[in-house]
Design a protein around this motif. Structure first.
Motif, PDB file in Angstrom:
ATOM      1  N   GLU A   1     -34.701 -34.612  21.331  1.00 34.32           N
ATOM      2  CA  GLU A   1     -35.815 -35.468  20.932  1.00 34.32           C
ATOM      3  C   GLU A   1     -35.639 -35.973  19.510  1.00 34.32           C
ATOM      4  O   GLU A   1     -35.836 -37.158  19.228  1.00 34.32           O
ATOM      5  N   TRP A   2     -35.255 -35.082  18.601  1.00 32.64           N
ATOM      6  CA  TRP A   2     -35.040 -35.473  17.207  1.00 32.64           C
ATOM      7  C   TRP A   2     -33.937 -36.527  17.127  1.00 32.64           C
ATOM      8  O   TRP A   2     -34.071 -37.523  16.409  1.00 32.64           O
ATOM      9  N   TYR A   3     -32.856 -36.307  17.854  1.00 31.69           N
ATOM     10  CA  TYR A   3     -31.731 -37.248  17.841  1.00 31.69           C
ATOM     11  C   TYR A   3     -32.192 -38.636  18.276  1.00 31.69           C
ATOM     12  O   TYR A   3     -31.882 -39.631  17.613  1.00 31.69           O
ATOM     13  N   GLN A   4     -32.929 -38.703  19.379  1.00 27.12           N
ATOM     14  CA  GLN A   4     -33.399 -39.991  19.894  1.00 27.12           C
ATOM     15  C   GLN A   4     -34.382 -40.661  18.936  1.00 27.12           C
ATOM     16  O   GLN A   4     -34.293 -41.856  18.676  1.00 27.12           O
ATOM     17  N   GLU A   5     -35.328 -39.900  18.422  1.00 31.88           N
ATOM     18  CA  GLU A   5     -36.384 -40.452  17.576  1.00 31.88           C
ATOM     19  C   GLU A   5     -35.898 -40.893  16.202  1.00 31.88           C
ATOM     20  O   GLU A   5     -36.503 -41.771  15.585  1.00 31.88           O
ATOM     21  N   THR A   6     -34.839 -40.276  15.699  1.00 35.34           N
ATOM     22  CA  THR A   6     -34.390 -40.562  14.325  1.00 35.34           C
ATOM     23  C   THR A   6     -32.997 -41.175  14.272  1.00 35.34           C
ATOM     24  O   THR A   6     -32.399 -41.225  13.194  1.00 35.34           O
ATOM     25  N   HIS A   7     -32.487 -41.654  15.376  1.00 35.03           N
ATOM     26  CA  HIS A   7     -31.103 -42.136  15.427  1.00 35.03           C
ATOM     27  C   HIS A   7     -30.831 -43.240  14.397  1.00 35.03           C
ATOM     28  O   HIS A   7     -29.799 -43.216  13.713  1.00 35.03           O
ATOM     29  N   ASP A   8     -31.731 -44.203  14.273  1.00 38.74           N
ATOM     30  CA  ASP A   8     -31.530 -45.276  13.294  1.00 38.74           C
ATOM     31  C   ASP A   8     -31.476 -44.719  11.873  1.00 38.74           C
ATOM     32  O   ASP A   8     -30.639 -45.130  11.067  1.00 38.74           O
ATOM     33  N   ARG A   9     -32.355 -43.782  11.574  1.00 37.61           N
ATOM     34  CA  ARG A   9     -32.390 -43.157  10.238  1.00 37.61           C
ATOM     35  C   ARG A   9     -31.106 -42.384   9.975  1.00 37.61           C
ATOM     36  O   ARG A   9     -30.569 -42.410   8.864  1.00 37.61           O
ATOM     37  N   GLN A  10     -30.610 -41.687  10.994  1.00 39.82           N
ATOM     38  CA  GLN A  10     -29.346 -40.958  10.857  1.00 39.82           C
ATOM     39  C   GLN A  10     -28.220 -41.910  10.483  1.00 39.82           C
ATOM     40  O   GLN A  10     -27.417 -41.611   9.584  1.00 39.82           O
ATOM     41  N   GLN A  11     -28.161 -43.050  11.153  1.00 39.51           N
ATOM     42  CA  GLN A  11     -27.111 -44.026  10.858  1.00 39.51           C
ATOM     43  C   GLN A  11     -27.241 -44.572   9.438  1.00 39.51           C
ATOM     44  O   GLN A  11     -26.238 -44.732   8.746  1.00 39.51           O
ATOM     45  N   GLU A  12     -28.457 -44.862   9.010  1.00 45.76           N
ATOM     46  CA  GLU A  12     -28.685 -45.353   7.646  1.00 45.76           C
ATOM     47  C   GLU A  12     -28.179 -44.368   6.601  1.00 45.76           C
ATOM     48  O   GLU A  12     -27.643 -44.758   5.568  1.00 45.76           O
ATOM     49  N   LEU A  13     -28.375 -43.080   6.878  1.00 44.60           N
ATOM     50  CA  LEU A  13     -28.021 -42.040   5.916  1.00 44.60           C
ATOM     51  C   LEU A  13     -26.587 -41.531   6.073  1.00 44.60           C
ATOM     52  O   LEU A  13     -26.146 -40.690   5.297  1.00 44.60           O
ATOM     53  N   GLY A  14     -25.858 -42.007   7.068  1.00 46.35           N
ATOM     54  CA  GLY A  14     -24.489 -41.548   7.269  1.00 46.35           C
ATOM     55  C   GLY A  14     -24.406 -40.161   7.874  1.00 46.35           C
ATOM     56  O   GLY A  14     -23.534 -39.373   7.509  1.00 46.35           O
ATOM     57  N   ILE A  15     -25.314 -39.856   8.797  1.00 45.94           N
ATOM     58  CA  ILE A  15     -25.314 -38.556   9.474  1.00 45.94           C
ATOM     59  C   ILE A  15     -24.862 -38.749  10.912  1.00 45.94           C
ATOM     60  O   ILE A  15     -25.425 -39.570  11.633  1.00 45.94           O
ATOM     61  N   THR A  16     -23.865 -37.991  11.301  1.00 42.38           N
ATOM     62  CA  THR A  16     -23.365 -38.009  12.673  1.00 42.38           C
ATOM     63  C   THR A  16     -23.651 -36.666  13.309  1.00 42.38           C
ATOM     64  O   THR A  16     -23.356 -35.625  12.718  1.00 42.38           O
ATOM     65  N   VAL A  17     -24.231 -36.704  14.492  1.00 34.60           N
ATOM     66  CA  VAL A  17     -24.464 -35.471  15.247  1.00 34.60           C
ATOM     67  C   VAL A  17     -23.315 -35.332  16.220  1.00 34.60           C
ATOM     68  O   VAL A  17     -23.085 -36.202  17.054  1.00 34.60           O
ATOM     69  N   LEU A  18     -22.589 -34.231  16.091  1.00 38.10           N
ATOM     70  CA  LEU A  18     -21.412 -34.004  16.916  1.00 38.10           C
ATOM     71  C   LEU A  18     -21.826 -33.257  18.176  1.00 38.10           C
ATOM     72  O   LEU A  18     -22.264 -32.114  18.114  1.00 38.10           O
ATOM     73  N   GLY A  19     -21.714 -33.932  19.287  1.00 39.06           N
ATOM     74  CA  GLY A  19     -21.999 -33.293  20.569  1.00 39.06           C
ATOM     75  C   GLY A  19     -20.702 -33.128  21.321  1.00 39.06           C
ATOM     76  O   GLY A  19     -19.762 -33.892  21.145  1.00 39.06           O
ATOM     77  N   SER A  20     -20.640 -32.147  22.147  1.00 37.10           N
ATOM     78  CA  SER A  20     -19.408 -31.912  22.885  1.00 37.10           C
ATOM     79  C   SER A  20     -19.719 -31.354  24.265  1.00 37.10           C
ATOM     80  O   SER A  20     -20.555 -30.476  24.415  1.00 37.10           O
ATOM     81  N   ASN A  21     -19.026 -31.890  25.232  1.00 34.12           N
ATOM     82  CA  ASN A  21     -19.116 -31.350  26.580  1.00 34.12           C
ATOM     83  C   ASN A  21     -17.839 -30.596  26.923  1.00 34.12           C
ATOM     84  O   ASN A  21     -17.555 -30.343  28.083  1.00 34.12           O
ATOM     85  N   SER A  22     -17.065 -30.263  25.920  1.00 36.77           N
ATOM     86  CA  SER A  22     -15.812 -29.546  26.143  1.00 36.77           C
ATOM     87  C   SER A  22     -16.083 -28.068  26.370  1.00 36.77           C
ATOM     88  O   SER A  22     -17.029 -27.500  25.826  1.00 36.77           O
ATOM     89  N   THR A  23     -15.231 -27.467  27.149  1.00 36.53           N
ATOM     90  CA  THR A  23     -15.313 -26.025  27.350  1.00 36.53           C
ATOM     91  C   THR A  23     -13.954 -25.405  27.090  1.00 36.53           C
ATOM     92  O   THR A  23     -12.920 -26.041  27.272  1.00 36.53           O
ATOM     93  N   VAL A  24     -13.983 -24.187  26.654  1.00 37.78           N
ATOM     94  CA  VAL A  24     -12.772 -23.424  26.401  1.00 37.78           C
ATOM     95  C   VAL A  24     -12.775 -22.243  27.360  1.00 37.78           C
ATOM     96  O   VAL A  24     -13.803 -21.588  27.534  1.00 37.78           O
ATOM     97  N   ALA A  25     -11.632 -21.993  27.971  1.00 39.19           N
ATOM     98  CA  ALA A  25     -11.513 -20.845  28.867  1.00 39.19           C
ATOM     99  C   ALA A  25     -10.587 -19.830  28.217  1.00 39.19           C
ATOM    100  O   ALA A  25      -9.455 -20.148  27.852  1.00 39.19           O
ATOM    101  N   MET A  26     -11.102 -18.612  28.052  1.00 38.96           N
ATOM    102  CA  MET A  26     -10.307 -17.529  27.482  1.00 38.96           C
ATOM    103  C   MET A  26     -10.492 -16.308  28.359  1.00 38.96           C
ATOM    104  O   MET A  26     -11.628 -15.864  28.569  1.00 38.96           O
ATOM    105  N   GLN A  27      -9.406 -15.821  28.871  1.00 37.84           N
ATOM    106  CA  GLN A  27      -9.418 -14.678  29.764  1.00 37.84           C
ATOM    107  C   GLN A  27     -10.366 -14.955  30.922  1.00 37.84           C
ATOM    108  O   GLN A  27     -10.167 -15.903  31.649  1.00 37.84           O
ATOM    109  N   ASP A  28     -11.420 -14.198  31.094  1.00 35.51           N
ATOM    110  CA  ASP A  28     -12.349 -14.397  32.207  1.00 35.51           C
ATOM    111  C   ASP A  28     -13.632 -15.101  31.782  1.00 35.51           C
ATOM    112  O   ASP A  28     -14.635 -15.054  32.478  1.00 35.51           O
ATOM    113  N   GLU A  29     -13.600 -15.752  30.639  1.00 37.31           N
ATOM    114  CA  GLU A  29     -14.816 -16.315  30.069  1.00 37.31           C
ATOM    115  C   GLU A  29     -14.610 -17.789  29.736  1.00 37.31           C
ATOM    116  O   GLU A  29     -13.565 -18.197  29.262  1.00 37.31           O
ATOM    117  N   THR A  30     -15.635 -18.614  29.980  1.00 39.64           N
ATOM    118  CA  THR A  30     -15.625 -20.007  29.536  1.00 39.64           C
ATOM    119  C   THR A  30     -16.882 -20.245  28.706  1.00 39.64           C
ATOM    120  O   THR A  30     -17.935 -19.659  28.955  1.00 39.64           O
TER     121      THR A  30
END
Length: 120
Positions: free
Chosen positions: A83-112
């Motif tokens: 919600e914060w990201y959506q509501e303040t996205h323009d302000r974030q861009q003005e201030l030079g703030i990038t929110v790093l999102g990731s859909n990546s997963t890491v698999a190690m041994q029996d855990e992801t």
């Protein structure tokens, strides 16, 4: 009151969780200027103060007066964050703030688990 002093510049700042998250306010972001802020602590206590913490980042960063790019790295999924990201996205861009999102997963041994890579 916080005594006056110069800001501290760092590459990476890990924002506190649980009860300590309440101490992260506008003054914190004015004084601790980081290229990357890691927001972790997927717990009900942090969720309760997450919006005020994120708004404090916007207000504090506005006071910097320089064109430094900032990356915000959340380590958990949160409705408040979305919600914060959506509501303040323009302000974030003005201030030079990038929110790093990731859909990546890491698999190690029996855990992801979700992960992202940050390089300096």
């Amino acid at each position: 009151a916080v005594p006056p002093g110069p800001p501290v510049y760092v590459d990476l700042a890990y924002l506190p969780g649980s009860w300590s998250a309440r101490t992260v306010d506008e003054e914190f972001f004015r004084r601790v200027r980081s290229l990357c802020y890691v927001v972790s602590g997927d717990d009900h206590l942090k969720e309760g103060v997450l919006r005020s913490l994120l708004d404090a980042l916007l207000t504090g960063k506005h006071q910097w007066g320089t064109d430094i790019q900032v990356t915000l790295i959340p380590t958990f999924d949160s409705l408040v964050m979305h919600e914060w990201y959506q509501e303040t996205h323009d302000r974030q861009q003005e201030l030079g703030i990038t929110v790093l999102g990731s859909n990546s997963t890491v698999a190690m041994q029996d855990e992801t688990f979700p992960a992202c890579k940050v390089e300096f």
